[in-house]
Structure formats: C-alpha cells, structure tokens
Scaffold this motif. Structure first.
Motif, PDB file in Angstrom:
ATOM      1  N   ALA A 125     -54.651  26.842  -7.780  1.00 41.15           N
ATOM      2  CA  ALA A 125     -54.637  27.521  -9.076  1.00 41.15           C
ATOM      3  C   ALA A 125     -55.892  28.336  -9.328  1.00 41.15           C
ATOM      4  O   ALA A 125     -55.899  29.190 -10.223  1.00 41.15           O
ATOM      5  N   ALA A 126     -56.958  28.106  -8.560  1.00 37.97           N
ATOM      6  CA  ALA A 126     -58.188  28.888  -8.743  1.00 37.97           C
ATOM      7  C   ALA A 126     -59.060  28.744  -7.504  1.00 37.97           C
ATOM      8  O   ALA A 126     -59.041  27.710  -6.827  1.00 37.97           O
ATOM      9  N   THR A 127     -59.834  29.793  -7.233  1.00 36.21           N
ATOM     10  CA  THR A 127     -60.792  29.783  -6.133  1.00 36.21           C
ATOM     11  C   THR A 127     -62.101  30.401  -6.594  1.00 36.21           C
ATOM     12  O   THR A 127     -62.129  31.203  -7.534  1.00 36.21           O
ATOM     13  N   ALA A 128     -63.187  30.035  -5.929  1.00 35.10           N
ATOM     14  CA  ALA A 128     -64.464  30.711  -6.140  1.00 35.10           C
ATOM     15  C   ALA A 128     -64.498  31.973  -5.292  1.00 35.10           C
ATOM     16  O   ALA A 128     -63.675  32.173  -4.398  1.00 35.10           O
ATOM     17  N   GLU A 129     -65.464  32.830  -5.551  1.00 35.30           N
ATOM     18  CA  GLU A 129     -65.577  34.066  -4.786  1.00 35.30           C
ATOM     19  C   GLU A 129     -65.864  33.805  -3.319  1.00 35.30           C
ATOM     20  O   GLU A 129     -65.558  34.650  -2.472  1.00 35.30           O
TER      21      GLU A 129
END
Length: 233
Positions: free
Chosen positions: A187-191
């Motif tokens: 659902a989300a990732t860091a750069e």
C-alpha cells in the motif's frame, strides 16, 4: 458515546517509575491517546497467557511497535544488528494476528506490527535496511524519528483514508518486509523502495504501516480504524 474496545499489544521490559525499577507491561501513551481521540476504548494486551482467545471480545486490534521478530520464524539466522528479540512476544502476537485475520477483526499494525503481520502470513523480512538502501534515514539515531516521505499506492485503502498520494511520516525502523506473506498487497513505499505499508484486500480493515502514526499529527488512520471497529459508523 459507544466506544469500541480496542486491544493494543505492549512491551514487557524493565521500566522505572516512582521509586521502582521493575519488569513491566508498558506502552507509549501516544497509542492510547490516539485511540481515545478517535473514539475507542483502549485495553492493553500483554504477551502473557493466551491473548488470541480475546479476539472474540475485541472490536479492533492494534499490534504496536517493539523489538525485532526472531528471524527463525522465517528460516534465517540473526543479522548482527537484529536486537531486542522477545520470543514470548513473537509467539503471542503471531497467534493473535492469525486469529484476528481469520475472524475479520479490524486490524492496524504499526512498525513491528507490520513485520509481525507479514511473518505470520508466511513472509520474510529484511533484517537491516542500511545494508539494502545504503542509508540510516529510517532510524537515524537511538530514540530519534526519521522524517521520510512515503508514496501511497493509488488503489490502496490507505490512499482513500488519507486522501493523499504522499505522506511525510515519522520512521523508526531498521527492518522491513521482504517477501510478502499470503494475501498481502503493498500500500505504500519509500523513495528508496522500502515497503512502508501493507493491506489485505477484501478484509474489512487490515492495514499495517511501517512508520509511527501515533507520533504524528494526522488522525485519519486511527479515525478510520476505530470507525470500522465501531461497525463502520
């Protein structure tokens, strides 16, 4: 107000209070404050006895932050940086998460809570992120949050809840999900590519984030979770 009963896992560590220094069941007050502000009634779940039996009595479950999960759960030897392993807590929380997922109990994992969810469903972990990403921004110093943006998957429930495609978050983790557990989606990732949030599609509410929303100012995740625990009201 009808306050849904929200179980929150906690640490068992030596703590100091008043004139005492004793083994204690403890949790940062920020978790409790966020649940109360969202309309929930928090109750602490120490890793003792059989907390999984309490799932039927709860309206929602939060698995809170803490030390590293024992890597033997996913068939690996410990990395030199793996620390604060509490096998009794692993056993209690893996059982608790499996029961919660099976029973469709609204679930929110925070930091360690994401890692427990992933391992409980058969996934693995990166044991030391600096080896992978080349920096310590996810945990810059002891007891110091890193501030890193995360990119939300546009079709994720997390994006719907926050109404955003990027969040600035308080991070304090040196581990993260590697191979995903059964039924999980990113659902989300860091750069830098680190997985920062997981969801179970089709579950009434099963979201785990690698950052610490209890340390931030955005109440949307807690509000949505407690509302779902209160029957979706």
């Amino acid at each position: 107000m009808n306050r849904p009963l929200i179980g929150i896992t906690c640490y068992v560590e030596t703590a100091s209070f008043s004139a005492w220094r004793l083994p204690s069941a403890v949790l940062p007050l920020t978790y409790i404050d966020k649940v109360v502000a969202a309309g929930g009634q928090p109750v602490l779940l120490p890793p003792a006895g059989d907390p999984a039996r309490l799932v039927e009595r709860l309206d929602g479950l939060i698995v809170a932050g803490g030390g590293d999960v024992d890597p033997t759960w996913y068939g690996e030897a410990p990395h030199p940086a793996t620390s604060h392993v509490r096998k009794f807590r692993d056993e209690a929380e893996v059982a608790l998460v499996c029961r919660a997922v099976e029973s469709d109990l609204p679930f929110l994992g925070i930091c360690r809570g994401l890692q427990v969810l992933n391992v409980a469903l058969g996934g693995t972990l990166h044991q030391h992120l600096p080896d992978l990403v080349g920096h310590a921004g996810h945990a810059p110093a002891p007891a110091t949050f890193g501030n890193l943006p995360v990119l939300l998957a546009p079709d994720s429930r997390l994006a719907t809840i926050t109404g955003k495609d990027m969040l600035d978050c308080s991070h304090y983790h040196h581990q993260a999900a590697d191979r995903l557990g059964h039924g999980l989606s990113i659902a989300a990732t860091a750069e830098d590519g680190t997985i920062e949030a997981l969801e179970i599609p089709g579950h009434p509410f099963a979201i785990a984030v690698q950052w610490h929303p209890e340390a931030g100012d955005d109440p949307s995740l807690f509000n949505a979770f407690v509302a779902q625990a209160n029957g979706g009201c």
